[in-house]
Design a protein around this motif. Sequence first.
Motif, mmCIF file in Angstrom:
data_model
loop_
_atom_site.group_PDB
_atom_site.id
_atom_site.type_symbol
_atom_site.label_atom_id
_atom_site.label_comp_id
_atom_site.label_asym_id
_atom_site.label_seq_id
_atom_site.Cartn_x
_atom_site.Cartn_y
_atom_site.Cartn_z
ATOM 1 N N ASP A 40 -47.645 7.921 84.097
ATOM 2 C CA ASP A 40 -48.950 7.647 83.495
ATOM 3 C C ASP A 40 -50.038 8.218 84.386
ATOM 4 O O ASP A 40 -50.436 7.616 85.378
ATOM 5 N N LEU A 41 -50.496 9.426 84.041
ATOM 6 C CA LEU A 41 -51.628 10.018 84.746
ATOM 7 C C LEU A 41 -52.489 10.727 83.698
ATOM 8 O O LEU A 41 -53.251 10.074 83.005
ATOM 9 N N PHE A 42 -52.346 12.034 83.551
ATOM 10 C CA PHE A 42 -53.056 12.724 82.477
ATOM 11 C C PHE A 42 -52.420 12.409 81.120
ATOM 12 O O PHE A 42 -53.080 12.466 80.090
ATOM 13 N N SER A 43 -51.131 12.119 81.147
ATOM 14 C CA SER A 43 -50.396 11.751 79.939
ATOM 15 C C SER A 43 -49.608 10.476 80.208
ATOM 16 O O SER A 43 -49.244 10.191 81.356
ATOM 17 N N VAL A 44 -49.346 9.758 79.146
ATOM 18 C CA VAL A 44 -48.414 8.639 79.213
ATOM 19 C C VAL A 44 -47.071 9.149 78.692
ATOM 20 O O VAL A 44 -46.990 9.657 77.569
ATOM 21 N N VAL A 45 -46.043 9.058 79.519
ATOM 22 C CA VAL A 45 -44.713 9.546 79.173
ATOM 23 C C VAL A 45 -43.829 8.332 78.927
ATOM 24 O O VAL A 45 -43.659 7.486 79.813
ATOM 25 N N VAL A 46 -43.250 8.257 77.716
ATOM 26 C CA VAL A 46 -42.567 7.052 77.272
ATOM 27 C C VAL A 46 -41.129 7.386 76.867
ATOM 28 O O VAL A 46 -40.896 8.287 76.055
ATOM 29 N N HIS A 47 -40.175 6.646 77.437
ATOM 30 C CA HIS A 47 -38.785 6.751 76.993
ATOM 31 C C HIS A 47 -38.596 5.766 75.839
ATOM 32 O O HIS A 47 -38.776 4.554 76.007
ATOM 33 N N LEU A 48 -38.226 6.295 74.680
ATOM 34 C CA LEU A 48 -38.044 5.464 73.490
ATOM 35 C C LEU A 48 -36.627 4.891 73.465
ATOM 36 O O LEU A 48 -35.863 5.093 72.521
ATOM 37 N N ALA A 49 -36.267 4.168 74.490
ATOM 38 C CA ALA A 49 -34.916 3.604 74.596
ATOM 39 C C ALA A 49 -34.645 2.625 73.444
ATOM 40 O O ALA A 49 -35.550 1.926 72.998
ATOM 41 N N PRO A 50 -33.388 2.622 72.961
ATOM 42 C CA PRO A 50 -32.214 3.322 73.500
ATOM 43 C C PRO A 50 -32.065 4.769 73.028
ATOM 44 O O PRO A 50 -31.089 5.418 73.403
ATOM 45 N N ALA A 51 -32.991 5.264 72.205
ATOM 46 C CA ALA A 51 -32.890 6.657 71.774
ATOM 47 C C ALA A 51 -33.044 7.582 72.994
ATOM 48 O O ALA A 51 -33.838 7.304 73.890
ATOM 49 N N PRO A 52 -32.294 8.665 73.033
ATOM 50 C CA PRO A 52 -32.389 9.604 74.163
ATOM 51 C C PRO A 52 -33.578 10.542 73.993
ATOM 52 O O PRO A 52 -33.431 11.776 74.008
ATOM 53 N N VAL A 53 -34.748 9.958 73.832
ATOM 54 C CA VAL A 53 -35.963 10.713 73.507
ATOM 55 C C VAL A 53 -37.098 10.234 74.393
ATOM 56 O O VAL A 53 -37.283 9.034 74.603
#
Length: 316
Positions: A40-53
């Motif tokens: 979480d800085l310029f973008s929020v990066v989210v793991h959509l668990a349990p999907a491998p995405v």
Amino acid sequence: MTEHLTAQQLARRTSAAVDAAVGAGRDLGLTVTDAAVLHDLFSVVVHLAPAPVVVRVPTVLPRATDLDVLARRQRSELDVTRWLADRGTPVIPPSPLVPREPVQRDGFSMTFWQFVEEDKTRQPDYAVNSESAADLHAALRDYPGPLSFLSAAEPAFVEEGLDLLGKSPDLLAAADLDRARREWQVLEPLVRSRTAFEEAFPGVDLQPVHGDCPPANVFSGVDGDLYSDFELVTLGPVEWDLAALGPDLEAAYDRGAARNGLRSLDGGVLRFVNAVGMLRVIACLTLVPRLPALEEYLKPGVEQWRTMPFAGGLTG
């Protein structure tokens, strides 16, 4: 005094980005029960668990970058990374579980990527990564898609930033702003015009480049290093990807270039890209009110810029 977002406001922005990512993922048919923020800085990066995405949701952008501009940039990133992955280049590829398109939801534009487990025991080796950047450049040379000349320099953002800094004297001293504006008058024509650049640097070839310091954007996966974050992919000189890294890492790149049959870095172009990169640092000061943590990263850059030759030694 320019007001900064509070911790509560920053938390709400992150929460809104996560909600948008989860909602978009579910709309695309993904099962999401344990979403986790990875960055979480310029973008929020989210793991959509349990999907491998993994979803990357840009949240701190120049005012000139609206959703349509952002989506065009994201399409280029998705196209380039898919093309590289198809040819065996080690990149984090777009997710194959959803359409390869940016998704807009709740005021955000986001992209979907394959989840890769990180090896958190490893520290980045920037010399190795700089040498490896030449491998990436060799792979990118044949990319057939359209890319704009030096779009990664974001000239509209620099201009916007210099204008906003004139209204926010607490972010940058007046003398510094005066220098930055005069430097931009010298550098802008070479940033905006491929013809002007080629006249200034005859014989320096242009090609697709990563756009955002690939030595700093190598992801340490458990199965090996992967190039990542092609958000600013552009057409330009290879020197752009080595801006501000210094002589040791430039020498490491040149070793990789020789191994790949590529030219070594050009000193004049390096001075140019270093100067442009520093003005982008200056412009980024305008993002500090929306991203207060950024200030500690920018201060050393501003101090370094004050010691550098005016406009990289170029003259108007």
